[in-house]
Enzyme design. Structure first.
Site, short mmCIF file in Angstrom:
data_model
loop_
_atom_site.label_atom_id
_atom_site.label_comp_id
_atom_site.label_asym_id
_atom_site.label_seq_id
_atom_site.Cartn_x
_atom_site.Cartn_y
_atom_site.Cartn_z
N ASN A 1 -3.83 -10.53 2.64
CA ASN A 1 -3.61 -9.55 3.62
C ASN A 1 -5.07 -9.79 4.48
O ASN A 1 -6.46 -9.78 3.83
CB ASN A 1 -3.68 -8.26 3.00
CG ASN A 1 -3.66 -6.96 3.97
OD1 ASN A 1 -3.98 -6.95 4.95
ND2 ASN A 1 -2.77 -6.06 3.63
N HIS B 1 8.50 -5.81 10.17
CA HIS B 1 9.05 -7.13 9.78
C HIS B 1 9.36 -7.02 8.38
O HIS B 1 8.50 -6.38 7.83
CB HIS B 1 8.05 -8.48 9.96
CG HIS B 1 8.69 -9.67 9.81
ND1 HIS B 1 9.44 -10.45 10.64
CD2 HIS B 1 8.86 -10.16 8.41
CE1 HIS B 1 9.79 -11.45 9.82
NE2 HIS B 1 9.41 -11.40 8.59
N HIS C 1 8.87 -6.84 4.61
CA HIS C 1 7.81 -7.24 3.82
C HIS C 1 7.53 -6.36 2.81
O HIS C 1 7.76 -5.20 2.84
CB HIS C 1 6.57 -7.61 4.57
CG HIS C 1 5.76 -6.49 5.00
ND1 HIS C 1 6.32 -5.74 6.16
CD2 HIS C 1 4.66 -5.94 4.79
CE1 HIS C 1 5.32 -4.82 6.51
NE2 HIS C 1 4.31 -4.84 5.57
N HIS D 1 6.73 -0.41 -11.62
CA HIS D 1 5.75 0.10 -12.95
C HIS D 1 6.18 -0.69 -14.16
O HIS D 1 7.11 -0.13 -14.61
CB HIS D 1 5.59 1.38 -13.04
CG HIS D 1 4.82 2.46 -12.10
ND1 HIS D 1 4.88 3.84 -11.72
CD2 HIS D 1 4.01 1.97 -11.11
CE1 HIS D 1 3.94 4.02 -10.71
NE2 HIS D 1 3.68 2.77 -10.29
N HIS E 1 10.11 -0.07 -14.90
CA HIS E 1 11.05 0.89 -13.74
C HIS E 1 10.59 0.58 -12.55
O HIS E 1 9.38 0.27 -12.08
CB HIS E 1 11.12 1.98 -14.32
CG HIS E 1 9.88 2.63 -14.32
ND1 HIS E 1 9.13 2.77 -15.29
CD2 HIS E 1 9.37 3.62 -13.55
CE1 HIS E 1 8.13 3.41 -15.17
NE2 HIS E 1 8.17 4.30 -14.06
N LYS F 1 11.49 15.71 4.67
CA LYS F 1 11.02 16.56 3.80
C LYS F 1 9.41 16.33 4.05
O LYS F 1 9.04 15.34 3.86
CB LYS F 1 11.45 16.57 2.39
CG LYS F 1 10.57 17.05 1.45
CD LYS F 1 10.64 18.72 1.40
CE LYS F 1 9.68 19.47 0.33
NZ LYS F 1 9.65 20.93 0.55
N PHE F 2 8.71 17.43 4.27
CA PHE F 2 7.36 17.47 4.31
C PHE F 2 6.94 17.83 2.98
O PHE F 2 7.02 19.02 2.54
CB PHE F 2 6.87 18.31 5.53
CG PHE F 2 6.91 17.66 6.89
CD1 PHE F 2 6.21 16.67 7.27
CD2 PHE F 2 8.29 17.70 7.53
CE1 PHE F 2 6.28 16.04 8.56
CE2 PHE F 2 8.39 17.21 8.86
CZ PHE F 2 7.47 16.48 9.23
N VAL G 1 3.79 19.12 1.86
CA VAL G 1 2.35 19.66 2.49
C VAL G 1 2.03 20.86 1.94
O VAL G 1 2.75 21.57 0.96
CB VAL G 1 2.46 19.84 4.01
CG1 VAL G 1 2.87 18.50 4.72
CG2 VAL G 1 3.87 20.51 4.49
#
Ligand code: G1P
Ligand code: G1P
Lengths: 349, 349
Positions: free
Chosen positions: B75, B163, B165, B280, B298, B313-314, B316
């Site tokens: 990156n 794109h 990735h 994980h 998993h 769905k928020f 918050v």
């Protein structure tokens, strides 16, 4: 090269939650071609079609009074109901644990006008909201273990109605977040024989670098362990367990500091700054009588904006699966919040 | 009235994280006048201006090769760097804990075409991505305690480049989420002498109501404790600690089930379904040699959509400050995912 927290990545510990945040200050330079939000539309002062307006008819047919200050009612589509059948007693299977949940959801309209927000209200108007919070907590806290007062502001924060309002969700159970804070504050109290957040405030008042605002009764700061770019915490300076313990004067100076903080927020990107905010204090209901001396009342503001009014920080991918990550440091955020004017941009000439 | 989990609110326990979720199935009826997202634009097959395309020049001046399958690079604006000064040794102050963090961030382009996604790829093409995941984990796992493979898909999930990735962030520390899962799986292992997630899969395969897809080697289900409306979990059926332990056949059947799951996702709201997903498994680096038998590999998919391609769905307010809340039950979500076609909507006539 010597370590410099403003330049070099590191992790910081959140003693309230017992977990960590990753700070990557060098990452602010990254180009952005992701989502740019649209700006929220300007609102009418009085939109009779808005179901939260005075005199409006709500989707369930109820009609609001022509209220002139604040107005509280039970949410017409509550996530928590008071009367529901409870699941059978525990099956004992540790992988399929279920429990009953009772509660109530209320809506508190802040003001009759749809196009006003806290930074644009008078201190007296804000004080009336605080008084209502205290009244509601007083009443709901008799029945419920936890009373969560919170405000979702702005559509970027999933607020489903732009009329100024907050919500009050009460529950028979202690939710995850307060449960975590309860046990971490208690452990600190047992170990150090003092209140975690009072020790914390005192050190922050000395160091000053994370302070945003303070007055005789309140401190507003960017916590050392903040996750959201401009997250802040608002705390009384003396040991206070719950909103209902505030004196009249403390409520007035709370209104004053809330106004100042939210003006700074609005001025940061010249926009009505979105956030979720809410109050955490000692539990209520059947837990009121327990020893809650380890608790210190505080409000938290979680604002999503990072770069501008339309570019948010996304807590996704790495943040959801591994650990929260922030780009600017808490000290940089506090510095930027301190450096904006205390005159709201709408009133600057 | 008798309790019915499809109708009546309740809380469920997440044994992996050790916390709870509030389920309010009656709340789906609530009217929505909040944020409606715009649909993502259709992409060009080959956009030479997209910095992830074959042959494109990236913002830092590097030029991509004309890759024909997958392509991995570091990156250019990483949140984690490998070489950074570390903070001084711990001050001992429990309220200002800081620690060093080293790591690396890689980007893995899935395919040369910009407008293709996993559900539209062939099983062979998906298999190549899985092979790359294994190669990267093999290499990075030698040096780092945790290697987080994750994909942010769609601008609603903060993906900054459309794109196809994923990203691979490695760190010298064990992040919060895996740390929590490590200790909860370990406690279960010690108490019951079996692997939590294997016990879990077996019970789900019997009960069937939360299954979405399965084959000889894999199960995909909506976990009992899911938070996001259409959250799913993808697990191998035999005891596997890490991606690198998969056989060739298991990688092929993983590619197959990933394709099926993501077709179901796309078909649900006839849109390129946004999500954050990631893997994980047992920790790596210096933790590789410890006893990690309590771990089961998993993947988790966290998709934000609730009602349609444009209504999310928020998470918050209440969710941030108190506890996650969901509207439909895990069983209802699994049912809806099972009921859509396995032919992608773009190929339906
Ligand atoms: O790396 P990207 O796609 O530019 O950025 C995205 O994913 C990262 C990792 O989940 C997050 O930290 C960013 O907030 C998000 O916008
Ligand atoms: O109650 P509202 O404003 O309709 O809904 C908003 O706040 C709730 C409480 O934080 C959340 O559960 C919803 O996802 C959000 O959209």
């Amino acid at each position: 090269m010597e370590f410099n927290a403003t330049e070099h990545q590191h992790i910081r510990y959140n003693p309230l939650r017992g977990d960590w945040v990753l700070i990557s200050p060098h990452r602010l330079q990254r180009p952005w071609s992701g989502k740019v939000d649209s700006l929220q539309e300007e609102l009418l002062e009085n939109d009779p079609k808005n179901p939260l307006s005075p005199g409006a008819t709500r989707p369930n047919g109820a009609v609001n009074p022509h209220y002139e200050s604040t107005y509280v009612f039970n949410n017409d589509f509550p996530a928590l109901l008071q009367e529901v059948p409870e699941p059978d007693v525990d099956s004992g299977d540790p992988l399929f644990k279920i429990a009953g949940a009772k509660g109530s959801c209320r809506v508190l309209c802040f003001h009759p006008k749809s196009n006003i927000t806290i930074p644009l209200m008078t201190v007296q108007e804000i004080k009336r909201i605080i008084d209502k919070w205290c009244e509601e907590l007083q009443e709901l806290g008799k029945h419920f273990t936890w009373v969560q007062i919170f405000e979702n502001k702005g559509d970027q924060m999933g607020c489903s109605n732009p009329h100024p309002h907050c919500q009050i969700w009460s529950s028979s159970f202690l939710p995850n977040e307060p449960k975590l804070k309860d046990s971490n504050q208690k452990a600190y109290w047992q170990k150090y024989k003092s209140v975690m957040l009072l020790d914390y405030i005192n050190r922050e008042l000395e160091r000053k670098e994370r302070l945003v605002e303070f007055n005789d009764s309140w401190v507003c700061l960017v916590p050392y362990w903040a996750i959201w770019p401009f997250e802040t915490m608002l705390l009384p300076r003396r040991h206070i367990l719950r909103l209902t313990d505030l004196t009249e004067d403390e409520r007035i100076s709370l209104a004053d500091i809330m106004k100042k903080l939210t003006i700074r927020y609005d001025n940061l990107f010249c926009t009505s700054f979105p956030y979720s905010m809410g109050w955490h204090g000692a539990p209520t209901g059947s837990l009121t009588s327990e020893d809650n001396s380890h608790w210190q009342l505080h409000a938290i503001y979680y604002p999503p904006l990072l770069r501008s009014a339309t570019i948010r920080k996304f807590m996704v991918g790495y943040e959801m699966l591994a650990q929260p990550q922030r780009d600017l440091t808490a000290e940089q955020a506090a510095d930027r919040l301190r450096s904006v004017s205390l005159t709201h941009y709408k009133f600057q000439s």
